[in-house]
Design an enzyme around this catalytic site. Structure first.
Site, PDB file in Angstrom:
ATOM      1  CD  GLN A  44      12.672 -27.340   4.922  1.00 39.03           C
ATOM      2  OE1 GLN A  44      13.390 -26.557   4.304  1.00 39.03           O
ATOM      3  NE2 GLN A  44      12.320 -28.517   4.430  1.00 39.03           N
ATOM      4  CG  ASP A 168      12.388 -30.365  -7.333  1.00 40.69           C
ATOM      5  OD1 ASP A 168      12.707 -29.163  -7.247  1.00 40.69           O
ATOM      6  OD2 ASP A 168      11.215 -30.766  -7.280  1.00 40.69           O
TER       7      ASP A 168
END
Lengths: 291, 291
Positions: A44, A168
């Protein structure tokens, strides 16, 4: 600099603005003081920005993930709640959580022996530790093992090992998409001990009802208990954010376990009160039969 | 139409966007389906827009005030909490609240005999009743007296008259500025009976700490009790919103008074637990000595 500005930015009257473009109908723009880090990992686009409204922010693929002024809220809520439910959380698995904030909170519990932190993107961990100390803290606790791997692969190969698993993740697009699949929750279930429990962030009750319903259903089918709790996360759309607990045995938090932990959002009242849902959520998420 | 577009709008790729410009460092933009009403009153610029993310929205001077998808949260929280604290709320004064949502909620209590609704801007009441039925409801309750007047002037001339005063103001700029002054709270105090109480919206604990501190201090100096509670309001910046109660006598809510009231956010748990504050707020707002 203008020439090489990443696509997420615009200039207006000499000011630099980051605009989140993920939603088709709602855009949030932050005035930016400085780009502290900008780079592309294998997974990313990664940035740390210094903003006027929220201080330093971790931004992945153009979307704000956590900030120095409110990151503690999310990280305290995803960590202290499960650790106050499990009476003896010795071995913890955190999947995602590259900002290291959840690991920092978990390490406040002396009972914890080992924290396996499985984050797919090493660059995120590195830039947060360097540029976002308010969120990640000086995480030099020898109980934390950093494992740079795909959380889905990692969990698949574990059995009867953890007391608590904390998922998470970022939003269910890009690298985190598979962390919302049923097969992933099955792996988590298998990786937990017979009295283990999991928690995951499950998006906004206002804007992501489909993802929330799906998460609640999938976890509810696998675990003896499923329960939702909420917190306010100012930088997430809608402010109200949900977390889903799946547990094999324990479900009621004991706020006394918070004793002497230094926190900025969580306290004994909040640990108990976070399970009190707004009326529309009670109607949308009736208890499972096995609960 | 482009030629006459109010300044709050821009066009992008054929789409109409409203951008809130009130904050220097943070901008929120809403994609708009349709302008249902647009006009200038004596006091402010008034619009009702149909948006993609939040449904219909009341917009004053370019700032979103309430929406059809989340307006009930704010209106239920500013109304049911004080009405569950006062054991016999017969005569109610609402200052502001032009969207009529607070009046709608108050009218759910059979014990209420009279609701004086003092809104400075008649146009706001008219357009909400016409275009925002989800928020204002078909408010044809004979107990409600609409009074189009300045709330400050109105309260100044009242003495020992009300059981509950609800100050449902917009932000402390423009027409609502004087509703945050100490002299206004003094008038409210005087307008209340010997066991009366007031509540006001007191802005965001994250973004408006100065206004909140000032409100807490001013009300705390006047009333025997001052207490804060919070709710999540998705369309307000930061999501977390605060309300301040000042009371001469009663301070603990009795959630049993909610019985049989139809609500979408509030329930018995929420009424009790909304007073459980995040740790950082407990530290910022210690109890007053007289409390």
């Amino acid at each position: 600099m203008n020439k090489n500005l990443p696509v997420y930015f615009s200039k207006q009257d000499g000011d630099l603005w980051l605009t989140e473009e993920e939603r088709e109908d709602l855009k949030i723009s932050y005035r930016i003081k400085e780009i502290l880090f900008e780079g592309q990992s294998e997974f990313q686009h990664v940035m740390v920005l210094d903003s006027y409204s929220f201080g330093r922010m971790l931004v992945l693929d153009g979307i704000v993930q956590t900030t120095s002024i409110d990151g503690y809220i999310y990280n305290e809520m995803i960590s202290h709640v499960p650790l106050c439910i499990h009476p003896e959380p010795k071995k913890i698995l955190i999947i995602g959580g590259g900002d290291c904030g959840a690991a920092k909170e978990v390490c406040k519990y002396a009972v914890v022996d080992q924290v396996d932190m499985v984050e797919i993107d090493k660059l995120v961990v590195e830039v947060c530790q360097h540029h976002l100390p308010e969120v990640s803290g000086p995480l030099a606790d020898s109980r934390v093992q950093f494992i740079y791997d795909d959380g889905v692969n990692f969990a698949e190969n574990k059995e009867n090992e953890y007391d608590v698993v904390i998922v998470d993740s970022s939003d269910p697009i890009g690298p985190a998409k598979s962390l919302f699949e049923k097969s992933f929750y099955q792996s988590i279930h298998k990786s937990l001990k017979a009295d283990g429990l999991m928690v995951c962030q499950s998006q906004s009750p206002i804007f992501h009802q489909e993802v929330m319903q799906q998460t609640y259903q999938r976890i509810g089918e696998l675990f003896h208990f499923v329960k939702l709790y909420t917190a306010v996360v100012p930088t997430y759309p809608g402010g109200l954010w949900s977390f889903t607990v799946g547990s094999k045995n324990y479900i009621n938090p004991d706020p006394a376990r918070l004793k002497d932990k230094e926190t900025h959002y969580v306290n004994k009242d909040i640990i108990e009160r976070c399970f009190s849902l707004p009326q529309f959520m009670i109607e949308q998420y009736p208890p499972f039969e096995n609960n």
